[in-house]
Design a protein around this motif. Structure first.
Motif, PDB file in Angstrom:
ATOM      1  N   GLU A 191       0.876  -1.175   0.000  1.00 27.79           N
ATOM      2  CA  GLU A 191       0.000   0.000   0.000  1.00 27.79           C
ATOM      3  C   GLU A 191       0.902   1.209   0.000  1.00 27.79           C
ATOM      4  O   GLU A 191       1.793   1.317   0.850  1.00 27.79           O
ATOM      5  CB  GLU A 191      -0.863   0.035   1.265  1.00 27.79           C
ATOM      6  CG  GLU A 191      -2.095  -0.814   1.214  1.00 27.79           C
ATOM      7  CD  GLU A 191      -2.898  -0.721   2.505  1.00 27.79           C
ATOM      8  OE1 GLU A 191      -2.669   0.206   3.298  1.00 27.79           O
ATOM      9  OE2 GLU A 191      -3.743  -1.594   2.703  1.00 27.79           O
ATOM     10  N   GLU A 230       4.586   0.729   0.514  1.00 26.40           N
ATOM     11  CA  GLU A 230       5.029   0.166   1.787  1.00 26.40           C
ATOM     12  C   GLU A 230       4.508  -1.265   1.881  1.00 26.40           C
ATOM     13  O   GLU A 230       3.355  -1.534   1.567  1.00 26.40           O
ATOM     14  CB  GLU A 230       4.495   0.972   2.974  1.00 26.40           C
ATOM     15  CG  GLU A 230       5.065   2.357   3.111  1.00 26.40           C
ATOM     16  CD  GLU A 230       6.487   2.349   3.646  1.00 26.40           C
ATOM     17  OE1 GLU A 230       6.810   1.485   4.477  1.00 26.40           O
ATOM     18  OE2 GLU A 230       7.267   3.208   3.205  1.00 26.40           O
ATOM     19  N   VAL A 288       2.711  -4.169   3.310  1.00 25.80           N
ATOM     20  CA  VAL A 288       1.648  -4.287   4.293  1.00 25.80           C
ATOM     21  C   VAL A 288       2.123  -5.221   5.407  1.00 25.80           C
ATOM     22  O   VAL A 288       2.677  -6.274   5.158  1.00 25.80           O
ATOM     23  CB  VAL A 288       0.362  -4.848   3.645  1.00 25.80           C
ATOM     24  CG1 VAL A 288      -0.708  -5.107   4.686  1.00 25.80           C
ATOM     25  CG2 VAL A 288      -0.146  -3.898   2.581  1.00 25.80           C
ATOM     26  N   ALA A 289       1.923  -4.768   6.609  1.00 30.96           N
ATOM     27  CA  ALA A 289       2.224  -5.573   7.789  1.00 30.96           C
ATOM     28  C   ALA A 289       3.709  -5.923   7.898  1.00 30.96           C
ATOM     29  O   ALA A 289       4.064  -6.986   8.382  1.00 30.96           O
ATOM     30  CB  ALA A 289       1.366  -6.822   7.820  1.00 30.96           C
ATOM     31  N   ASP A 290       4.567  -5.029   7.476  1.00 32.13           N
ATOM     32  CA  ASP A 290       6.012  -5.269   7.535  1.00 32.13           C
ATOM     33  C   ASP A 290       6.460  -5.655   8.939  1.00 32.13           C
ATOM     34  O   ASP A 290       7.197  -6.611   9.118  1.00 32.13           O
ATOM     35  CB  ASP A 290       6.757  -4.021   7.051  1.00 32.13           C
ATOM     36  CG  ASP A 290       8.254  -4.207   7.024  1.00 32.13           C
ATOM     37  OD1 ASP A 290       8.729  -5.040   6.233  1.00 32.13           O
ATOM     38  OD2 ASP A 290       8.943  -3.530   7.814  1.00 32.13           O
ATOM     39  N   SER A 291       6.006  -4.924   9.926  1.00 37.66           N
ATOM     40  CA  SER A 291       6.437  -5.215  11.291  1.00 37.66           C
ATOM     41  C   SER A 291       5.894  -6.558  11.769  1.00 37.66           C
ATOM     42  O   SER A 291       6.553  -7.260  12.535  1.00 37.66           O
ATOM     43  CB  SER A 291       6.027  -4.099  12.252  1.00 37.66           C
ATOM     44  OG  SER A 291       4.637  -3.963  12.276  1.00 37.66           O
ATOM     45  N   ILE A 292       4.720  -6.945  11.286  1.00 36.73           N
ATOM     46  CA  ILE A 292       4.166  -8.248  11.669  1.00 36.73           C
ATOM     47  C   ILE A 292       5.010  -9.368  11.084  1.00 36.73           C
ATOM     48  O   ILE A 292       5.316 -10.357  11.760  1.00 36.73           O
ATOM     49  CB  ILE A 292       2.691  -8.363  11.220  1.00 36.73           C
ATOM     50  CG1 ILE A 292       1.837  -7.377  12.000  1.00 36.73           C
ATOM     51  CG2 ILE A 292       2.174  -9.787  11.393  1.00 36.73           C
ATOM     52  CD1 ILE A 292       0.424  -7.243  11.510  1.00 36.73           C
ATOM     53  N   LEU A 293       5.415  -9.231   9.831  1.00 37.34           N
ATOM     54  CA  LEU A 293       6.259 -10.245   9.205  1.00 37.34           C
ATOM     55  C   LEU A 293       7.615 -10.345   9.896  1.00 37.34           C
ATOM     56  O   LEU A 293       8.127 -11.447  10.127  1.00 37.34           O
ATOM     57  CB  LEU A 293       6.450  -9.934   7.721  1.00 37.34           C
ATOM     58  CG  LEU A 293       5.198 -10.029   6.854  1.00 37.34           C
ATOM     59  CD1 LEU A 293       5.476  -9.494   5.463  1.00 37.34           C
ATOM     60  CD2 LEU A 293       4.691 -11.453   6.806  1.00 37.34           C
ATOM     61  N   LYS A 294       8.199  -9.211  10.236  1.00 38.21           N
ATOM     62  CA  LYS A 294       9.495  -9.211  10.930  1.00 38.21           C
ATOM     63  C   LYS A 294       9.367  -9.868  12.299  1.00 38.21           C
ATOM     64  O   LYS A 294      10.206 -10.689  12.688  1.00 38.21           O
ATOM     65  CB  LYS A 294      10.031  -7.787  11.067  1.00 38.21           C
ATOM     66  CG  LYS A 294      10.506  -7.199   9.759  1.00 38.21           C
ATOM     67  CD  LYS A 294      10.937  -5.759   9.943  1.00 38.21           C
ATOM     68  CE  LYS A 294      11.367  -5.131   8.628  1.00 38.21           C
ATOM     69  NZ  LYS A 294      11.666  -3.706   8.772  1.00 38.21           N
ATOM     70  N   TYR A 348      11.775  -6.760  17.978  1.00 36.13           N
ATOM     71  CA  TYR A 348      10.632  -7.666  17.904  1.00 36.13           C
ATOM     72  C   TYR A 348      10.728  -8.930  18.756  1.00 36.13           C
ATOM     73  O   TYR A 348       9.728  -9.642  18.895  1.00 36.13           O
ATOM     74  CB  TYR A 348      10.391  -8.083  16.448  1.00 36.13           C
ATOM     75  CG  TYR A 348      10.109  -6.917  15.551  1.00 36.13           C
ATOM     76  CD1 TYR A 348       8.912  -6.209  15.639  1.00 36.13           C
ATOM     77  CD2 TYR A 348      11.050  -6.495  14.616  1.00 36.13           C
ATOM     78  CE1 TYR A 348       8.655  -5.129  14.814  1.00 36.13           C
ATOM     79  CE2 TYR A 348      10.793  -5.413  13.782  1.00 36.13           C
ATOM     80  CZ  TYR A 348       9.598  -4.736  13.890  1.00 36.13           C
ATOM     81  OH  TYR A 348       9.342  -3.668  13.072  1.00 36.13           O
TER      82      TYR A 348
END
Length: 103
Positions: A30, A33, A35-41, A69
């Motif tokens: 989006e 960026e 999406v959910a980069d921090s969630i994947l990391k 994280y």
């Protein structure tokens, strides 16, 4: 990526995904960026230890990701690998029976 499942060594995640899992690409974005980069990391940081061991991978996780994280009370450890493999064993055995591979 280097693993006991293949003999190929990939320079980075992008090369691995292009060669082995092209249907996973492109990752959803989006406004340029991920999406959910921090969630994947966070998922990688907290699941990486048993995956590294199972697939004989070299850990090149950036220290910054680990510091940001890592959840010590929730992260999987090497003991998790045995539990997961035991839970998946019936499915692997069924797949082997249903789809025998000739070598």
């Amino acid at each position: 990526k280097r693993s006991d499942c293949g003999r190929k060594l990939y320079r980075n995640l992008d090369d691995y995904l292009i060669a082995e899992h092209p249907d996973w690409l492109p990752f959803p974005v989006e406004d340029m960026e991920l999406v959910a980069d921090s969630i994947l990391k966070a998922a990688w940081v907290n699941c990486r230890v048993p995956l590294l061991k199972r697939y004989k991978m070299v850990d090149s996780t950036p220290r910054q990701w680990i510091q940001a994280y890592q959840e010590p009370n929730r992260a999987l450890d090497e003991a998790s690998l045995k539990i997961v493999e035991e839970r998946l064993a019936p499915f692997r055995e069924k797949k082997t029976r249903d789809n025998p591979v000739t070598r």
